[in-house]
Every structure is written in C-alpha cells, then in structure tokens.
Design an enzyme around this catalytic site. Structure first.
Site, PDB file in Angstrom:
ATOM      1  N   LYS A  39     -12.161 -31.790   9.747  1.00 26.92           N
ATOM      2  CA  LYS A  39     -10.709 -31.749   9.602  1.00 26.92           C
ATOM      3  C   LYS A  39     -10.339 -31.080   8.284  1.00 26.92           C
ATOM      4  O   LYS A  39     -11.194 -30.885   7.408  1.00 26.92           O
ATOM      5  CB  LYS A  39     -10.119 -33.151   9.669  1.00 26.92           C
ATOM      6  CG  LYS A  39     -10.591 -34.090   8.561  1.00 26.92           C
ATOM      7  CD  LYS A  39     -10.012 -35.474   8.733  1.00 26.92           C
ATOM      8  CE  LYS A  39     -10.473 -36.399   7.595  1.00 26.92           C
ATOM      9  NZ  LYS A  39      -9.888 -37.745   7.707  1.00 26.92           N
ATOM     10  N   ARG A 134      -3.904 -48.417   9.036  1.00 28.78           N
ATOM     11  CA  ARG A 134      -3.505 -47.013   9.011  1.00 28.78           C
ATOM     12  C   ARG A 134      -3.302 -46.524  10.440  1.00 28.78           C
ATOM     13  O   ARG A 134      -2.177 -46.343  10.888  1.00 28.78           O
ATOM     14  CB  ARG A 134      -4.553 -46.176   8.256  1.00 28.78           C
ATOM     15  CG  ARG A 134      -4.090 -44.797   7.901  1.00 28.78           C
ATOM     16  CD  ARG A 134      -5.117 -44.072   7.050  1.00 28.78           C
ATOM     17  NE  ARG A 134      -6.362 -43.789   7.766  1.00 28.78           N
ATOM     18  CZ  ARG A 134      -7.297 -42.968   7.311  1.00 28.78           C
ATOM     19  NH1 ARG A 134      -7.149 -42.377   6.125  1.00 28.78           N
ATOM     20  NH2 ARG A 134      -8.402 -42.763   7.999  1.00 28.78           N
ATOM     21  N   TYR A 248       2.699 -22.835 -22.154  1.00 24.48           N
ATOM     22  CA  TYR A 248       3.953 -23.570 -22.068  1.00 24.48           C
ATOM     23  C   TYR A 248       3.990 -24.757 -23.024  1.00 24.48           C
ATOM     24  O   TYR A 248       2.988 -25.454 -23.226  1.00 24.48           O
ATOM     25  CB  TYR A 248       4.156 -24.091 -20.644  1.00 24.48           C
ATOM     26  CG  TYR A 248       4.554 -23.025 -19.654  1.00 24.48           C
ATOM     27  CD1 TYR A 248       5.756 -22.342 -19.776  1.00 24.48           C
ATOM     28  CD2 TYR A 248       3.717 -22.710 -18.586  1.00 24.48           C
ATOM     29  CE1 TYR A 248       6.126 -21.368 -18.867  1.00 24.48           C
ATOM     30  CE2 TYR A 248       4.072 -21.739 -17.665  1.00 24.48           C
ATOM     31  CZ  TYR A 248       5.278 -21.067 -17.813  1.00 24.48           C
ATOM     32  OH  TYR A 248       5.638 -20.100 -16.905  1.00 24.48           O
ATOM     33  N   MET A 296       0.867 -22.109 -13.284  1.00 27.32           N
ATOM     34  CA  MET A 296       0.782 -21.884 -11.850  1.00 27.32           C
ATOM     35  C   MET A 296      -0.312 -20.888 -11.472  1.00 27.32           C
ATOM     36  O   MET A 296      -1.043 -21.102 -10.506  1.00 27.32           O
ATOM     37  CB  MET A 296       2.127 -21.382 -11.312  1.00 27.32           C
ATOM     38  CG  MET A 296       2.149 -21.212  -9.801  1.00 27.32           C
ATOM     39  SD  MET A 296       3.716 -20.591  -9.170  1.00 27.32           S
ATOM     40  CE  MET A 296       4.783 -21.988  -9.496  1.00 27.32           C
TER      41      MET A 296
END
Length: 351
Positions: A39, A134, A248, A296
């Site tokens: 998966k 779940r 940043y 990013m």
C-alpha cells in the site's frame, strides 16, 4: 550503488535485491505463507516495481489500502496473484472490485450487506477489530453475523496488531487471545501478523503473515538490509562570512567564515523541517551539518570541511538510515518513507 547524471531533482536509488532479501528473511521466520503489503505505493518506493520483484520471488498475496491501488497493481501483476483491499467494499468501488477481481476485506456490517446484495459470488475477506478500534467487525457485531458469514467461506480472516513493535506490551497478548476467540471454528485462513507480529513468534503467525515496513528496511526488523539511498543535487555554493545569517528567520548565524552548499530538496520533498537540528548530509564519506532552516525546496549545508564543492550529497543511506532520520524528526520510518515526494527520480537496481 550506481548513480545516473544528476538533474535538478534528487534521485532515490531503490535496491530491489535488498527488498527481496528482507522479504525472504521474514518469510523464513514462519512456517506459513508470507504476503506483501504494498500500500501507499509500496511505502513510497513504487508498488509496481516492488510487487513485480516480490511476485517473481514467490509472493502470491498482496495487500493495498484502496481499490485504486489495486487497479495499478492488477494491470502489472496479471490475473494470478490475489490482491486484498484493506478499506473493504465502498459503494463506488463495486465495478472495479468485480472487473479486476480484487478481494475486499470487509470491515463492517454495512460493507457485508453491500457485498451480499451486489457481489455475493465474489471472494471477500473479513477483518476483526481486536482492540485497535480502527477498522473491522467488533466482537458483538461478529457474534450477530457469525452463523451467516462463516458459511460463506471468506478468503481470509484477519486482524491488526496495535503494539507489535513493543514485544512486552500487554496489548499483544490481549489481541491474540481475542482473535483466537473470534476466529474459533472458522475454516478460513487466518492472519494477524505484520512485521512486528512476525518477530513476536510462532503463536502470532497463523496461516498468513503480512510484512510491510520490514520489507522496506525499517524497524522493528533490526536485521533488515537498507533499501533506499537518497542523493540530492547541489545547485549553488557560496562563502558565508562570520556574522552573516542563513535562511528564513535568520535562525543560523555563522560563527566563522564557512562554505555553504544550497541543495535542491526541502519539505515539499518529504524532508521535514524538524530534521534541521539533527540530520546531516554526506559527501565523500564526510558528514556535513545543515545550516539554518529547511525550506520548501532548498537545504543549506555547511561544507567547510570538504576539500572541494560537491556536485551532490547523500541524505539517506547506510550512514543515515530511515529509522535514524525518523528519530531525528520525532516520527517513525513509515511516515518518513511515505512522505518522500514525487519530484525524486526513482532508479531501481537489482532483481
């Protein structure tokens, strides 16, 4: 591992031979059949190539999360292997399940009714909720449906361990006991163990094990071979003088003149910002610290100790594996692998 000419995006080298070796090692730990969980695009590594390699090795049962993943898989594996869909049978998946001969793992009374009304002759599996809360039929639901469903010969009856990566956790024995009680008398193949369940020992193995993260080199399978290397291109180098800041928020101030490489990757590529304080990048075997915040698309790295500016740097590999990086980020190897972005070029070696 060989590396092609670097482009502006990173390159993931995925060792199919290591994946096969890990699967075979986990298979050898039990006397039952071993499936493969592929998966989330085989945990980010590419379901088609991984599943094909494992199918050629002997895997005949595969588990995906949703029907759309089964669509991709069936088109490449062909009609033989069994493909189980863990989300079960949703209304919009009926035609896909039928046409592609995918096997839904029924999780609820609602899904069971849908199967009986629309796909009564189609194979199905059952999942029991043994305490994870779940997916799966709860004990009271199963008790109400047991006589009807047990006569329909499910292809598999399974549950999922919540704490298998903690061998001493009391939840493991609690779930094992409840699974045995719920499955008592059924003639269908039984399955409880993920990677951690395999490591818990034979009483957890039943008829089919379902390894996932261990196949891809992650904990709790301590003997797993590393599967992935991640190489990132350097797109610019500069000298940053003492007292100047990087990135940043001016979060990093150079205490001396340093050489800095701007590496083409960032949190858009699954390299979490939280890694900036702990992770390193490597060139020619030398560890180089990250300088400033991960942004990013760019990571700045202090390469002052290198004899020359590198063309690329390694972020993930034998010197810094998925579990170490996950620890640095305060997460788990599953999240780290499945977050690796679509911009990477995925190259396969072996098999």
């Amino acid at each position: 591992m060989p590396l092609s000419v670097l482009m502006a995006t990173g390159t993931m080298l995925i060792d199919l031979d290591a994946i096969i070796s890990n699967w075979l090692s986990l298979d050898a730990m039990s006397d039952c059949e071993t499936a493969a969980v592929v998966k989330a695009s085989a945990y980010g590594l590419g379901a088609v190539r991984v599943a094909n390699a494992l199918a050629e090795t002997g895997a005949r049962k595969f588990f995906v999360a949703v029907a759309e993943e089964g669509l991709e898989l069936r088109g490449n594996l062909g009609p033989g292997p069994e493909i189980y869909v863990l989300s079960g049978l949703l209304e919009n998946d009926l035609n896909m399940m039928r046409d592609l001969y995918l096997t839904p793992v029924i999780n609820s009374v609602e899904q069971m009714i849908r199967h009986a009304e629309a796909m009564q002759d189609h194979p199905f599996g059952l999942q029991f909720d043994t305490g994870m809360n779940r997916l799966g039929l709860e004990p009271v639901e199963w008790q109400a449906l047991r006589d009807v469903l047990s006569e329909q010969n499910p292809a598999i009856v399974m549950s999922h361990l919540a704490c298998a990566d903690e061998p001493g956790h009391e939840m493991n024995e609690k779930q094992l006991r409840l699974f045995r009680e719920m499955a008592y008398g059924l003639q269908a193949p039984l399955s409880l163990s993920n990677t951690g369940g395999i490591l818990l020992g034979p009483e957890y193995h039943f008829d089919l094990t379902r390894p996932g993260i261990g196949v891809y080199g992650g904990a709790p399978f301590a003997d797993a071979l590393p599967v992935v290397e991640l190489h990132l291109p350097v797109i610019q180098c500069r000298t940053v003088h003492s007292g100047e800041t990087i990135g940043y928020g001016n979060s990093y101030t150079a205490s001396r003149d340093i050489r800095v490489a701007a590496v083409s990757a960032g949190y858009a590529d699954g390299i979490f910002r939280s890694l900036g304080q702990n992770a390193e990048l490597f060139a020619d075997g030398h560890a180089c610290p990250i300088a400033g915040r991960i942004s990013m698309d760019i990571i700045c790295v202090d390469i002052s100790e290198l004899s020359e500016d590198p063309d690329s740097m390694q972020f993930m590999g034998s010197m810094q594996g998925i579990d170490l990086l996950a620890d640095h980020a305060g997460t788990i190897g599953y999240e780290l692998l499945t977050s690796l972005g679509s911009r990477y070029v995925r190259q396969y070696i072996g098999a």
